[in-house]
Design an enzyme around this catalytic site. Structure first.
Site, PDB file in Angstrom:
ATOM      1  CB  THR A  17     -17.361  44.294  17.957  1.00  0.00           C
ATOM      2  OG1 THR A  17     -18.486  43.596  17.413  1.00  0.00           O
ATOM      3  CG2 THR A  17     -16.677  45.060  16.828  1.00  0.00           C
ATOM      4  CG  PHE A  43     -14.620  48.996  18.167  1.00  0.00           C
ATOM      5  CD1 PHE A  43     -15.300  49.657  17.158  1.00  0.00           C
ATOM      6  CD2 PHE A  43     -15.339  48.149  19.005  1.00  0.00           C
ATOM      7  CE1 PHE A  43     -16.658  49.479  16.979  1.00  0.00           C
ATOM      8  CE2 PHE A  43     -16.705  47.964  18.835  1.00  0.00           C
ATOM      9  CZ  PHE A  43     -17.368  48.637  17.813  1.00  0.00           C
TER      10      PHE A  43
END
Length: 377
Positions: free
Chosen positions: A278, A280
């Protein structure tokens, strides 16, 4: 005539085109100087369209093809004029004044994240800002508001997962607040199926987690016929399951969250993809560009004309820049008009890249430079 002969003929035509194109660019330089002296903008969209329509009419069946060639030539000509004129002064000054020679730091000030202690956002925040306290908020927009009100120096939000794709809520909030992106982190995500002590695997019916986490683990959920229940955050879901009186529910969360809330790990690595990551980003009200920045984020809208987006994207290619992300989001209260969010590899410390940013700032109906930052992992 065989293929070799045809290629030789094309080479001969190209040789004739080169001096003509060089002459055209030389005249474009003169045009730029003329415009500087008289304060005339580089782009004259009406004149360009008239030329392209005329080309299409003259070229008959090949009209659209030749129009594309002429469009690219005009784009290159405008890029040259912008370089000479040094346009986009407001943006140029903003970027130049934001450049630093150090590493991004919060200097001990709070950093905002969505969720509760044990959330992946919090893990990322501590990786990026080990000397700063992390403040957790319930909703993604609360993180933006925290930064907006000065409660936190930076906010850390997820924008994209390698399995489940974009976090659209994050992009919509980026469009709404137009904060700067000053950093990024690529975190490997390893999900665990967790439950309270004494909960049996075969008794589980509902599994709580954030929609992105459920999507990243949907193969596992289908195989065991578990029902995924949306929750605001993986760690918040872990806290909910730990405090619940039910013994037939579980959560998909991190090992850290499981330990934090006293849950038993029933199965590790339940995500579809073992290389599940992921991205960020770090949001800020202040533009900061550290010395190792190598990725640029932008928001723009393109004119509502045929090929306009294609021509804008071509400008990045012309400048030798590689796009890594293109996300379209509908403009609020407008019918099928879109903002485009773009990530591109590059640094505004490179003069040609800075010139392109400033040229697009001058030309496009809307253009927002969100930042130039380093993405670590």
């Amino acid at each position: 005539m065989d293929l070799l002969d045809l290629r030789k003929e094309i080479d001969s035509i190209d040789e004739q085109l080169i001096p003509l194109l060089l002459k055209r660019m030389s005249i474009s330089e003169q045009v730029a100087k003329y415009k500087v002296e008289r304060g005339i903008p580089v782009l004259n969209a009406e004149r360009e369209q008239q030329i392209l329509d005329n080309v299409a009419e003259k070229c008959g069946a090949q009209g659209d093809t030749i129009k594309t060639v002429f469009s690219a030539t005009m784009d290159a000509s405008r890029a040259l004029q912008h370089k000479i004129i040094g346009g986009g002064k407001v943006l140029r000054d903003t970027i130049t004044n934001a450049m630093t020679t150090g590493k991004l730091t919060a200097n001990g000030e709070p950093v905002a994240c969505q969720g509760v202690d044990g959330a992946y956002s919090g893990v990322t925040a501590k990786q990026l800002f080990p000397d700063s306290p992390v403040k957790f908020y319930k909703q993604f927009e609360d993180v933006f508001e925290s930064v907006n009100k000065g409660e936190a120096k930076f906010g850390v939000i997820p924008v994209e997962n390698s399995t489940a794709g974009s976090v659209h809520e994050s992009y919509d909030l980026i469009m709404k607040y137009r904060f700067y992106v000053v950093g990024a982190y690529d975190l490997k995500i390893e999900h665990c199926l967790c439950a309270k002590e004494g909960t049996k695997y075969e008794d589980i019916s509902d599994v709580y987690s954030h929609p992105q986490a459920l999507s990243q683990c949907n193969n596992f959920l289908k195989n065991f016929d578990f029902t995924g229940i949306n929750f605001t955050n993986t760690a918040a879901a872990a806290k909910f399951v730990a405090e619940s009186n039910k013994n037939d529910i579980a959560v998909i969360c991190s090992e850290l969250a499981a330990k934090k809330y006293g849950l038993k790990i029933l199965k590790r690595n339940v995500q579809n993809n073992n290389n599940n990551r992921t991205r960020f980003i770090v949001i800020s009200k202040e533009l900061i560009i550290d010395d190792n920045a190598d990725k640029i984020s932008l928001i723009f809208s393109a004119p509502h004309t045929t090929g306009s987006l294609y021509r804008v994207l071509g400008r990045f290619s012309m400048a030798g820049l590689s796009l890594t992300k293109l996300e379209s989001r509908p403009i609020e209260n407008q019918d099928f008009n879109y903002h485009f969010y773009v990530d591109v590899m590059g640094s505004v410390r490179d003069n040609s890249t800075l010139d392109l940013m400033c040229a697009l700032y001058d030309e496009l109906p809307e253009f927002e430079f969100l930042g130039n930052f380093f993405e670590s992992r």
